[in-house]
Design an enzyme around this catalytic site. Sequence first.
Site, short mmCIF file in Angstrom:
data_model
loop_
_atom_site.label_atom_id
_atom_site.label_comp_id
_atom_site.label_asym_id
_atom_site.label_seq_id
_atom_site.Cartn_x
_atom_site.Cartn_y
_atom_site.Cartn_z
CB SER A 40 -8.62 -1.45 4.29
OG SER A 40 -8.99 -2.71 3.82
NE ARG A 78 -4.15 -1.72 0.20
CZ ARG A 78 -4.21 -3.01 -0.15
NH1 ARG A 78 -3.15 -3.59 -0.69
NH2 ARG A 78 -5.31 -3.69 0.02
CD GLU A 123 -5.44 1.11 2.40
OE1 GLU A 123 -5.92 1.80 1.48
OE2 GLU A 123 -5.74 -0.07 2.62
N1 EPU Z 1 -10.93 -10.50 10.19
C1 EPU Z 1 -11.53 -10.55 11.42
N2 EPU Z 1 -12.43 -9.58 11.73
C2 EPU Z 1 -12.75 -8.58 10.87
C3 EPU Z 1 -12.11 -8.52 9.62
C4 EPU Z 1 -11.20 -9.49 9.29
O1 EPU Z 1 -11.27 -11.44 12.21
O2 EPU Z 1 -13.59 -7.75 11.22
C5 EPU Z 1 -9.99 -11.58 9.82
C6 EPU Z 1 -10.57 -12.41 8.67
O3 EPU Z 1 -11.37 -13.45 9.14
C7 EPU Z 1 -9.33 -12.94 8.00
C8 EPU Z 1 -8.31 -11.81 8.21
O4 EPU Z 1 -8.80 -11.02 9.29
O5 EPU Z 1 -8.86 -14.09 8.60
C9 EPU Z 1 -8.09 -10.97 6.98
O6 EPU Z 1 -9.34 -10.44 6.56
P1 EPU Z 1 -9.65 -10.20 5.00
O7 EPU Z 1 -9.36 -11.41 4.21
O8 EPU Z 1 -11.02 -9.61 4.89
O9 EPU Z 1 -8.57 -9.16 4.54
P2 EPU Z 1 -8.00 -7.85 5.23
O10 EPU Z 1 -6.60 -8.13 5.63
O11 EPU Z 1 -8.91 -7.37 6.28
C10 EPU Z 1 -6.99 -6.95 2.99
C11 EPU Z 1 -6.96 -5.66 2.24
C12 EPU Z 1 -8.27 -5.46 1.49
C13 EPU Z 1 -8.47 -6.63 0.54
C14 EPU Z 1 -8.48 -7.93 1.36
C15 EPU Z 1 -8.57 -9.17 0.52
C16 EPU Z 1 -5.52 -4.18 3.53
C17 EPU Z 1 -5.44 -2.99 4.42
N3 EPU Z 1 -6.75 -4.55 3.16
O12 EPU Z 1 -8.01 -6.83 4.00
O13 EPU Z 1 -8.15 -4.29 0.70
O14 EPU Z 1 -9.69 -6.52 -0.18
O15 EPU Z 1 -7.24 -8.02 2.11
O16 EPU Z 1 -7.37 -9.41 -0.12
O17 EPU Z 1 -4.50 -4.74 3.15
C18 EPU Z 1 -8.54 -1.93 0.75
O18 EPU Z 1 -7.33 -1.78 0.69
O19 EPU Z 1 -9.33 -0.95 0.81
C19 EPU Z 1 -9.09 -3.27 0.82
C20 EPU Z 1 -10.41 -3.49 0.97
#
Ligand code: EPU
Length: 338
Positions: free
Chosen positions: A237, A163, A333
């Site tokens: 995010s 990012r 972010e």
């Molecule tokens: N999780 C929780 N609680 C929550 C949210 C997530 O326990 O409220 C856990 C999920 O169960 C999972 C882990 O955290 O095990 C990761 O969650 P998720 O796969 O939804 O991905 P993320 O790390 O929260 C990142 C990116 C997103 C992207 C997703 C999918 C960042 C800051 N965000 O989110 O990007 O869509 O991975 O690859 O890296 C964005 O940048 O705006 C964005 C939406």
Amino acid sequence: MVTVQENVSLKPFNTFRVEAYSRFFVKIDDEAELSSLFQTRYIKEPLLILGGGSNILFVKNFEGLTIQMNNKGIFCEQKDDYVLVRAAAGEKWNDLVNYCVENGFSGVENLALIPGSVGAAPVQNIGAYGVELKDVFFSCSVFEITTGNVRIFNAEDCEFDYRESIFKKKLKGNCIITSVTLKLSRSSNIRINYAAINQELQTRGINHPSIKDISSVVAHIRVNKLPDPSTIGNAGSFFKNPIISKQIFETLQSQFPAIIHYPVGEDGIKLAAGWLIESCGWKGKQIGNVATWKNQALVLVNADIATGEEIFNFSQTIIDSVYQKFGIILEREVNVIS
Ligand code: EPU
């Protein structure tokens, strides 16, 4: 000629839908207009380059010139074993993804439905479901504000990181990305090492997914998990996933065995900020007009008529709360204009 307007509301230009005014505002429909703008006094103002406004929070008015890139066009150049696709900065990112998917060009299908413009994609090296822009990036064309010249940046010049890019750091406010060229594959080069994608493919009974299957599955996952900015104000995010050392991680894990983590590089561990926030009890919680999203605590939403300041203060409460429990400082972010 370009027309610079004064005191323009930016509410229609940010997906958080907060009210803020820009002292000066110009919409650029054609790259050539940047040269005309360069001849005016307005180019000396502090500049804000706006794409789709999907990663920005206005805490106050912007006392400078907002440049909204609105140039259009997608072109492709077929090579022997790959294809170069060049898109104007003002195109919607997802329209570019659809163009690639429809033409059978593989590489961006995992990045389906990300809101925002093509020109904004390199700025924060957008990423989702195991793919980042840098994996398919070939070059971008950049208008340099200091000289009025156009330069081509390759991937190395952009200094991409998680990012991050040079456009958010050293060159912030000094460059306008006018187009982006991707290097894509004509043979399908499917990346499905992300549990949620695999699960949905299984549910659909698909064993040999096509590029179109992947973009459809990713779109389905996103729609279910993330709020649609056209109906509820948000900027995806809000925080980055923090990266810490193995050593700090081991101490944390002994206290919180369920902590969600992924290895990065030699000694890094990436934590799921959404999990940290949810563990502090914030998932779906609302204070005044601001809340975290019910299905994804990493996303802050404008539940009603929030001001930028309210959203910012809410985010600070979350940062403090996560710090108190885990000793981790979450980094925003979104680009905060304050
Ligand atoms: N999780 C929780 N609680 C929550 C949210 C997530 O326990 O409220 C856990 C999920 O169960 C999972 C882990 O955290 O095990 C990761 O969650 P998720 O796969 O939804 O991905 P993320 O790390 O929260 C990142 C990116 C997103 C992207 C997703 C999918 C960042 C800051 N965000 O989110 O990007 O869509 O991975 O690859 O890296 C964005 O940048 O705006 C964005 C939406």
